[in-house]
Scaffold this active site. Structure first.
Site, PDB file in Angstrom:
ATOM      1  CE  LYS A 178      34.369  64.265  14.155  1.00 13.67           C
ATOM      2  NZ  LYS A 178      35.599  63.710  13.519  1.00 13.67           N
ATOM      3  N   GLY A 204      41.960  57.803  11.543  1.00  8.49           N
ATOM      4  CA  GLY A 204      43.468  57.660  11.493  1.00  8.49           C
ATOM      5  C   GLY A 204      44.135  58.777  10.646  1.00  8.49           C
ATOM      6  N   GLY A 254      36.006  59.552   7.383  1.00  5.00           N
ATOM      7  CA  GLY A 254      37.226  59.544   7.146  1.00  5.00           C
ATOM      8  C   GLY A 254      37.541  59.494   5.798  1.00  5.00           C
ATOM      9  CE  LYS A 272      43.990  76.025  23.727  1.00  4.04           C
ATOM     10  NZ  LYS A 272      42.790  75.059  24.038  1.00  4.04           N
ATOM     11  CE  LYS A 293      32.122  61.258  12.333  1.00  2.00           C
ATOM     12  NZ  LYS A 293      32.727  60.302  12.871  1.00  2.00           N
TER      13      LYS A 293
END
Lengths: 425, 425
Positions: free
Chosen positions: B98, B296, B127, B40, B198
């Site tokens: 999510k 991460g 993750g 973007k 989640k």
């Protein structure tokens, strides 16, 4: 294979076989029929209809209506005959027999390929923990640094009882046998054989390495004594029997099973009794930890059910790491940091350390902590066993032979100070 | 899809996008080309060739040479447009968003079916932990009793710092932001929204339940104060933000996100900082525990890589539990055992307990521990938030409304005894 109703021929109706029977009956979505169960002992009462039972393995192997053979017997030699014959007869096979697998991996991979069928064995390694599927499907493209863990529920049960409840080895073993966690002959569990078989299977799925269990040093826990436990306790550690499958350099992997001191902040410290735990250290993901029941009728039955279901969806191990163009080799050329309890100073002439960090002597308890070549431990395995010496890793660091390991900070032992005479080499 | 070389169109080149770029380049066996990256911001410097970058999403969506669209942008509304359009154009999609998933699960399942393509999203939940694949493939036929865990790395990082290092909430949050674990607007992490998204995804894969996140009560950690931490510490517990997805009776499931006191022998006690942990309680397997990095660049990149690789092998979620003929329904009709820190006695008229086990009042700290209907907490969520009250579960036991919960043994608090006046209701 994609059928609505599968026919299963089951070999063995012991603890796991009965567990499978239960979980199949109570599964949410999956329907499969056990159409025949081959057993050996004609005198045991069986909790299923007599029509299901046979004493002739060919009634299953020769039956074209049977899609999947599930092999859950104790005898690895007989299991080998059943599994290989079933694969040749183009039946898919599920087994939980780690010894059979570890001894014949290469042949079993080839047979699957030759006959276009699949052999699955999630239940053979760490019971209910889906470690093989995770390595095959999730870590298939990630370089693995290390796999370690508690792979043997029997020895872990004994160690837990000895350390948490301070029960003696023989009583802890008897308790494990009583609860059905240890077999009447537990030697394969406590001497590390069982964990070594599982390490061999892990080495294939994590690193693509095919080795035999005879290549893997396994020092068990049968020589463990009170003083060793005292040493661990003083350091705030517990002794666990851990296989280590570890990449040393780009292309070499070491595999061994040696008891290890783990500290309270270690994932495996709290994995007690019949539980298993696996650590997978991936280059991208970092350390992953999986824990679950390593043994037992329903948990292992659930692992077998999961394999049967996967077969029904056309799943087979692709041995991706094995086929990847990055040949890895097995090596024993590595130095380890170990604690050794010995009897007399002559033992240290036999078991030569590269470097000694700590040495302790007293009237009835002597130990050294130092750096030693894995090849030395392999050469003296019989000597260690016969003389009831005890070896444990103090960490899972490994050192290639050309490097010097930095000296560790010395730690003081604090019990029985009046008896102990501290000598630092 | 089974091609030797895949072409990937990537949306977003932030933390996870760059992680994916890295792990793809360093993967052991898998080769895929990122042929276009849509971003973007025209002013950000990019560590890749200019030719790869586009500012026009249609350059990816309209390119017939692109097999897989990987969507890793922040904006859930824009992500929804990209993902649905890609599926309609018969491209396989991987996403880690999510919020997009939780808001549109039903439509996304239908789109995959309609256009014969797959949408995978392992990186969206915990993750690097392969929890969705494990639920789909390993627990596909096993009735699940419960899934819980630490699903949000940001709030866990803050809680860890507050509890282990006694750092104040605002400083802990600032540190999390500095280290890249929290976004500049962390409200979705600390108020429980992210964990609720989640939980919604987990409810689908573990129980086959399709619900929206608006149905899920989420009480976050933003009202947490020093006294609450002191209470937890006195009980030997840590406060963790836990989603709970739990089967109550044969056919009903409750789902909510509420902070919980976990004791030192609980799997999640030691899951600290940015780590995530998931507990799956299966009827056959018992409790399984998985731990890994919840956030991460490389860990989440590895999860996305694993999905891309799975797509290349023809894998898609089958939503087995969703399709199984055992309809489960969502319910909030459940009683919970909670700790509530309140301001004045009037708060307790508003937030009515079914039963009070303990009550404590002092000049500046009041709490009750008791049984309360989940529906009460839902009704008073805004009141709780506005008045900075704090709610935490004292365990994850649930009670259907018709049953009486046995009174708990009263526990004494032992700090500041001179200030505290203990009143037992």
């Amino acid at each position: 294979m994609s059928k609505n109703s599968l026919n299963i021929g089951l070999f063995g109706f012991g603890c796991v076989g009965q567990g499978l029977y239960h979980v199949l009956k109570n599964s949410t979505g999956f329907k499969a029929n056990i159409t025949k169960i081959a057993v050996k002992n004609r005198n045991k009462p069986r909790a299923v209809s007599k029509d299901l039972i046979t004493y002739n393995k060919w009634e299953i192997l020769d039956d074209p209506a049977i899609d999947i053979v599930v092999e859950l017997i104790d005898d690895a030699a007989e299991a080998y005959l059943i599994v290989t014959e079933a694969l040749r007869k183009r039946k898919h096979v599920v087994t939980a027999n780690k010894k059979l697998l570890a001894l014949h991996l290469e042949e079993l991979i080839a047979l699957q390929k030759e006959h276009g069928v699949s052999l699955l064995y999630e239940g053979a390694v760490c019971g209910s923990i889906p470690i093989l599927r995770t390595l095959e499907e999730y870590f298939d493209n990630e370089p693995i640094k290390k796999v370690s863990g508690i792979f043997n529920g029997t020895s872990n049960y004994i160690l837990s009882k000895m350390q948490s409840e301070r029960i003696a080895y023989t009583s802890a073993l008897a308790e494990a046998q009583e609860k059905g966690f240890a077999e009447s002959d537990p030697s394969g569990d406590v001497n590390g054989d069982d964990a070594a078989y599982k390490a061999v299977i892990i080495a294939l799925h994590a690193f693509g390495l095919v080795i035999g269990p005879q290549a893997v040093l396994n020092l068990g826990i049968s020589n463990l004594q009170k003083d060793d436990l005292g040493y661990a306790r003083e350091k705030g550690c517990r002794i666990k029997l851990l296989p280590l499958v570890k990449r040393l350099h780009q292309n070499s992997i070491c595999v061994f099973v040696i008891p290890q001191l783990v500290s309270s902040d270690h994932h495996l410290f709290q994995v007690e009794n019949e539980f298993n735990g696996v650590i997978v250290d991936g280059e991208f993901s970092g350390e992953q930890f999986l824990q679950g029941r390593g043994a037992g009728s329903y948990p292992t039955g659930a692992a077998v059910l999961s394999d049967i279901s996967a077969l029904s969806h056309g799943y087979g191990y692709e041995y991706k790491k094995h086929r990847q163009a990055r040949p890895l080799s097995f090596t024993n050329a590595v130095f380890l940091n170990v604690y050794l309890r010995y009897n007399t100073i002559l033992d240290l002439e036999k078991i030569e350390f590269d470097e000694i960090y700590e040495k302790y002597e007293s009237a009835d308890y002597n130990y050294v902590v130092g750096k030693i070549a894995l090849t030395t431990l392999i050469a003296e395995k019989e000597f260690i066993f016969q003389n009831r010496l005890f070896v444990a890793l103090i960490n899972d660091e490994t050192d290639p032979p050309t490097h010097e390991l930095p000296r560790q900070k010395k730690q003081k032992t604090n019990s029985n100070p009046e008896l102990r005479k501290k000598i630092t080499a």
